[in-house]
Design an enzyme around this catalytic site. Structure first.
Site, PDB file in Angstrom:
ATOM      1  N   GLU A 102       9.479   1.278  11.208  1.00 60.09           N
ATOM      2  CA  GLU A 102      10.477   2.356  11.144  1.00 60.09           C
ATOM      3  C   GLU A 102       9.693   3.651  11.243  1.00 60.09           C
ATOM      4  OE1 GLU A 102      12.089   5.495   9.893  1.00 60.09           O
ATOM      5  OE2 GLU A 102      12.266   4.528   7.931  1.00 60.09           O
ATOM      6  N   GLY A 128       6.578   5.093   8.771  1.00 62.67           N
ATOM      7  CA  GLY A 128       5.679   6.235   8.917  1.00 62.67           C
ATOM      8  C   GLY A 128       5.717   6.781  10.325  1.00 62.67           C
ATOM      9  N   SER A 129       4.611   7.340  10.760  1.00 60.20           N
ATOM     10  CA  SER A 129       4.576   8.027  12.051  1.00 60.20           C
ATOM     11  C   SER A 129       4.450   7.041  13.202  1.00 60.20           C
ATOM     12  CB  SER A 129       3.387   9.002  12.090  1.00 60.20           C
ATOM     13  OG  SER A 129       2.172   8.293  12.197  1.00 60.20           O
ATOM     14  N   THR A 130       4.875   7.487  14.374  1.00 58.54           N
ATOM     15  CA  THR A 130       4.803   6.659  15.576  1.00 58.54           C
ATOM     16  C   THR A 130       3.358   6.340  15.934  1.00 58.54           C
ATOM     17  OG1 THR A 130       6.899   7.551  16.388  1.00 58.54           O
ATOM     18  CG2 THR A 130       5.429   6.561  18.018  1.00 58.54           C
ATOM     19  N   GLY A 184       2.135   3.658  13.754  1.00 61.03           N
ATOM     20  CA  GLY A 184       2.834   2.438  14.129  1.00 61.03           C
ATOM     21  C   GLY A 184       2.167   1.738  15.307  1.00 61.03           C
ATOM     22  N   CYS A 198      12.884  11.168   7.818  1.00 58.91           N
ATOM     23  CA  CYS A 198      12.743  10.804   9.237  1.00 58.91           C
ATOM     24  C   CYS A 198      14.017  11.003  10.034  1.00 58.91           C
ATOM     25  CB  CYS A 198      12.259   9.368   9.354  1.00 58.91           C
ATOM     26  SG  CYS A 198      13.232   8.215   8.367  1.00 58.91           S
ATOM     27  N   GLU A 217       8.336  15.882  15.997  1.00 56.48           N
ATOM     28  CA  GLU A 217       8.851  15.721  14.648  1.00 56.48           C
ATOM     29  C   GLU A 217       8.031  16.599  13.700  1.00 56.48           C
ATOM     30  OE1 GLU A 217      10.233  12.138  11.727  1.00 56.48           O
ATOM     31  OE2 GLU A 217       8.229  11.980  12.596  1.00 56.48           O
ATOM     32  N   LYS A 270       0.851  -1.188   0.000  1.00 60.88           N
ATOM     33  CA  LYS A 270       0.000   0.000   0.000  1.00 60.88           C
ATOM     34  C   LYS A 270       0.882   1.231   0.000  1.00 60.88           C
ATOM     35  CE  LYS A 270      -1.894   2.783   2.849  1.00 60.88           C
ATOM     36  NZ  LYS A 270      -1.920   4.024   2.006  1.00 60.88           N
TER      37      LYS A 270
END
Length: 511
Positions: free
Chosen positions: A278, A255-257, A260, A312, A409, A202
């Site tokens: 990651e 992607g973002s935390t 995740g 990142c 971030e 995706k």
């Protein structure tokens, strides 16, 4: 927030005019889902717009995949894994096909680089020179590993012969971010292919075009139907369906935390699939008194402005030892003011537009928040031009560690600059973050470099360089920057599982 368009100044180079004067615009050939070797409409028939961040205009309408489409893609991938040739081919044969795939990417580097520029706002020249070739190189690296995946013979303490097998984990879901669409796509696809896995990809909804083009090239290379499927769509629908699917054996996400966390929860609630993440970063760059100031300035600017800060590992927190701080700041601001923002197809431009309106407005929100918190804006801080998502290189000084611009971030061209006295202070400040993805150290003192690199909690540390990525170098995070590794031979492990096989030795007393 809504940006104040009235205060946007004109750019020195064209941002949205005749890009055709720089390079031929690509023809958009593939906008449908790629399932079981064919381009197909979504089950619902829905589509969504993908927007050119240079002009804020629609590039194309792309098929919007949903849960039903993910189900079809998983069914194709499962059939290809359970009954198809790919996992059963000799590793050398998988490697041969992957090499052909890599050659096709090289042959279409212009089209892919142009798609990255119009879909993600990436510099065309850099995409052509680095991003797309790195994707091909990733395929070649793992193609070379495909016939070298093996287990071990074990020395048992009793009368048994035992060995391990390393087998492909099965069907994997690969969820790709928008900042490096092709590079990160192949950092996941390549080791998955090498191990014999099949997959559902995706791409980010902001940048779907290059993944669909690469799916076309995969078929031309001879990758069997069902091995590589691409479902374009949105995270809460298509992404969530992948994360929670009972017939997907593993998920790799960049992607973002926050997302995740959601993927981990979905995996836990479904079939306890293997997860590799990651995630975000707030990486420190620590510059010591003995450093070459000009080199340090160059690294600091590269660290935060490369790919318009949408990376990142961006060195968004820069710590400079007090002895060279004033000289460093003066030179840094001067260089930042010379940085050219404009059309990513123009070879004279250093920085293109942010990926979309949402990211553009998020960055401007943080810049305004930094001003309100009392940080000193040394340069930048404003949008550029009257169309497109362009932002000036922005540098803050006099920041405190509890400010949002230091903690969060931002994912844009915004640097927070701080001063330190001692090594111990620098280490403490560098580690004062919930993230642990990357770090940089600039010094000519080997003892300082060794001490600091061993003390900083981050997955990769660069000494007197930055963004030194390579297919052979594992990459991933500590703390809330995630776990698992892309790149290097270690990346193979998340697509493999270990099986132990034990048999008694003839005439064993255990029989």
């Amino acid at each position: 927030m809504q940006p104040d368009r009235e205060r946007r100044r004109e750019m020195e180079t064209p941002s949205n005019g005749s890009s055709d004067s720089f390079v031929k615009m690509p023809t958009i050939k593939f906008t449908k889902l790629f399932i079981n070797g064919e381009f197909v409409d979504s089950v619902s028939g829905k589509t969504f717009e993908t927007i050119d961040p240079r002009t804020e205009e629609v590039i194309a309408r792309v098929a919007e995949g949903d849960k039903e489409d993910v189900n079809l893609a998983v069914e194709a991938a499962r059939q290809a894994f359970d009954h198809g040739p790919w996992p059963r081919l000799p590793g050398s044969e998988r490697g041969r096909i992957m090499m052909k795939f890599a050659d096709l990417i090289d042959e279409h580097v212009e089209e892919l680089a142009a798609l990255e520029a119009i879909d993600a706002g990436k510099l065309f020249g850099l995409a052509k020179l680095r991003d797309i070739p790195s994707a091909a190189n990733s395929l070649r690296y793992y193609a070379g590993a495909a016939d070298k995946i093996h287990g071990e013979v074990l020395k048992m303490s009793r009368e048994f012969h035992a060995y391990t097998l390393r087998e492909p984990i099965g069907v994997v879901g690969l969820i790709i971010p928008w900042n490096f669409p092709t590079t990160i796509l192949f950092s996941k696809v390549s080791p998955a292919l090498a191990t014999g896995c099949t997959m559902v990809v995706k791409p980010a909804e902001q940048t779907p075009l290059s993944a669909l083009y690469c799916a076309h090239l995969a078929k031309l290379a001879g990758i069997p139907n069902g091995v590589l499927n691409v479902v374009t769509g949105f995270g809460p629908t298509a992404g969530a369906a992948i994360s929670s699917h009972m017939d997907i054996d593993g998920v790799s996400f960049t992607g973002s935390t926050n997302i995740g966390r959601e993927i981990m929860q979905a995996a836990a609630k479904s079939n306890l699939k293997v997860v590799s993440l990651e995630l975000g970063g707030k990486s420190p760059l620590v510059i010591f008194d003995d450093a070459d100031v000009d080199k340090a300035v160059q690294l600091a600017l590269l660290g935060i402005l490369y790919n318009k800060g949408e990376i990142c590992v961006a060195s968004s927190r820069v710590f400079v030892q007090e002895g060279i701080y004033d000289e460093f700041v003066k030179k840094l601001v001067g260089k930042a003011k010379d940085w050219v923002v404009g059309d990513p197809f123009d070879p004279k431009v250093n920085q293109g537009p942010q990926v979309d309106k949402k990211q553009f407005e998020k960055i401007l929100f943080y810049i305004d928040h930094g001003k309100r918190e009392g940080a000193s804006l040394l340069t930048g801080g404003k949008p550029v031009g009257d169309k497109g998502y362009y932002i000036e290189p922005t540098i803050f000084a006099d920041v405190k560690e509890d400010m949002l611009i230091v903690k969060d971030e931002i994912f844009g061209p915004v640097m927070a600059l701080m001063k330190f006295k001692t090594i111990d202070e620098a280490i403490k400040m560098a580690n004062n973050t919930k993230y642990g993805l990357a770090a940089g150290i600039v010094t000519n003192n080997l003892d300082v470099a060794n001490t600091v690199s061993r003390s900083i909690r981050a997955g990769i540390v660069w000494i007197n360089c930055y963004f030194a990525f390579d297919s052979d170098c594992p990459f991933g995070g500590y703390k809330m920057s995630g776990f698992g590794r892309d790149n290097g031979l270690e990346a193979l492990q998340k697509y493999l599982q270990v099986k132990s096989v034990v048999t008694p030795i003839y005439n064993s007393p255990w029989l």
